[in-house]
Write a protein that holds these residues in place. Structure first.
Motif, mmCIF file in Angstrom:
data_model
loop_
_atom_site.group_PDB
_atom_site.id
_atom_site.type_symbol
_atom_site.label_atom_id
_atom_site.label_comp_id
_atom_site.label_asym_id
_atom_site.label_seq_id
_atom_site.Cartn_x
_atom_site.Cartn_y
_atom_site.Cartn_z
ATOM 1 N N ILE A 63 -5.840 9.264 2.231
ATOM 2 C CA ILE A 63 -5.909 8.394 1.052
ATOM 3 C C ILE A 63 -5.543 6.955 1.424
ATOM 4 C CG2 ILE A 63 -4.932 7.955 -1.244
ATOM 5 C CD1 ILE A 63 -4.577 11.068 -1.441
ATOM 6 N N GLY A 64 -4.473 6.788 2.202
ATOM 7 C CA GLY A 64 -4.091 5.447 2.645
ATOM 8 C C GLY A 64 -5.206 4.797 3.444
ATOM 9 N N GLU B 151 6.481 -2.053 7.324
ATOM 10 C CA GLU B 151 7.673 -1.260 7.622
ATOM 11 C C GLU B 151 7.472 -0.698 9.035
ATOM 12 O OE1 GLU B 151 10.147 -0.511 5.458
ATOM 13 O OE2 GLU B 151 9.282 -1.224 3.571
ATOM 14 N N GLY C 120 2.272 2.607 13.040
ATOM 15 C CA GLY C 120 1.219 3.445 13.617
ATOM 16 C C GLY C 120 0.007 3.544 12.707
ATOM 17 N N ILE D 73 0.879 -1.180 0.000
ATOM 18 C CA ILE D 73 0.000 0.000 0.000
ATOM 19 C C ILE D 73 0.909 1.221 0.000
ATOM 20 C CG2 ILE D 73 -0.366 -0.174 2.527
ATOM 21 C CD1 ILE D 73 -3.127 1.225 1.990
ATOM 22 N N LEU D 74 0.692 2.092 -0.960
ATOM 23 C CA LEU D 74 1.554 3.264 -1.092
ATOM 24 C C LEU D 74 0.750 4.477 -1.548
ATOM 25 C CD1 LEU D 74 2.911 0.810 -3.169
ATOM 26 C CD2 LEU D 74 4.878 2.184 -2.640
ATOM 27 N N VAL D 75 1.155 5.626 -1.031
ATOM 28 C CA VAL D 75 0.574 6.902 -1.457
ATOM 29 C C VAL D 75 1.743 7.802 -1.859
ATOM 30 C CG1 VAL D 75 -0.740 8.924 -0.669
ATOM 31 C CG2 VAL D 75 -1.402 6.624 0.102
#
Ligand SMILES: CC(C)(COP(=O)(O)OP(=O)(O)OC[C@H]1O[C@@H](n2cnc3c(N)ncnc32)[C@H](O)[C@@H]1OP(=O)(O)O)[C@@H](O)C(=O)NCCC(=O)NCCS
Length: 143
Positions: free
Chosen positions: A89-90, A114, A119, A78-80
Motif C-alpha cells: 500500500i505504501g 524516519e 529502506g 506517508i502512513l499506512v
C-alpha cells in the motif's frame, strides 16, 4: 484512480468524508498530529495532493504533499495502518505521488525520513541527499 491489490483503491482524499479515517491512520501510528486534529484538518485541506488508500470503505493509508506546482514537491507524510503494512500500500501511495510530479519538471522531490523507513524510500528508488554531495538542514521542535 489506481488499484493496489485486490481490494485497495488509491484515490484523491475528500477531507469532508475521509478526515476521520485519515485521523485514524495518524492515531494508529501514534503520530503526534492525531493530538491536533484541527491543525491536521487544515494540513489535509491545504495539501497540494492528498491521497487515501481505501479498503472496504476504510482508510488504511494516506499521503500528502506540499508543492510550488512548478519545480519542487515536499512529501510531508506517508502512513499506512500498522495492520495493513507490508502489503504494497505504501509503495502504491508513493508511486502515485512520484508519478504526479514528473522529474522532468519537478527536479526536487524531497522528504524527511524516519530512520526506520529509510529502506522503504531506497526501495522506491529515492536517494539520500548525501549521495549527491548535498546535506539537509532542519529547524524543529521535538515532541
Ligand atoms: C513506511 C510505510 C509507509 C511503508 O508502507 P508499507 O505499505 O508498509 O510498504 P510496502 O508494503 O508498500 O513496501 C514496499 C517495499 O518497501 C519495503 N519496505 C517497507 N517498509 C520498509 C522499511 N521500514 N524498511 C525497509 N524496507 C521497507 C518492503 O519490504 C517492500 O519491498 P519489496 O519491493 O522488496 O517488496 C509504512 O510502513 C508506515 O506507515 N510506517 C509507519 C509510518 C512511517 O514511518 N512513515 C514514514 C515516515 S518517514
Amino acid at each position: 484512480m489506481t488499484t493496489t491489490g485486490a481490494r485497495t483503491e488509491i484515490r484523491q482524499a475528500d477531507p469532508a468524508t475521509d478526515f476521520p479515517g485519515i485521523l485514524g491512520v495518524y492515531a494508529g501510528n501514534k503520530w503526534s498530529h492525531a493530538r491536533a486534529p484541527e491543525r491536521l484538518r487544515i494540513a489535509v485541506e491545504r495539501a497540494d495532493l492528498a491521497l487515501v488508500a481505501v479498503q472496504d470503505d476504510e482508510v488504511v493509508g494516506f499521503v500528502r504533499t506540499m508543492s510550488d506546482g512548478a519545480f519542487a514537491v515536499y512529501i510531508a507524510d506517508i502512513l499506512v495502518l500498522p495492520e495493513h503494512q507490508g502489503q504494497g500500500i505504501g509503495r502504491n501511495l508513493l508511486a502515485a505521488v512520484l508519478d504526479h510530479y514528473p522529474l522532468e519538471t519537478f527536479h526536487h522531490q524531497v522528504l524527511i525520513a524516519e530512520r526506520d523507513a529509510e529502506g522503504f524510500y531506497r526501495r522506491m528508488g529515492m536517494t539520500a541527499v548525501g549521495a549527491f554531495g548535498l546535506t539537509a538542514f532542519i529547524r524543529t521542535k521535538h515532541d
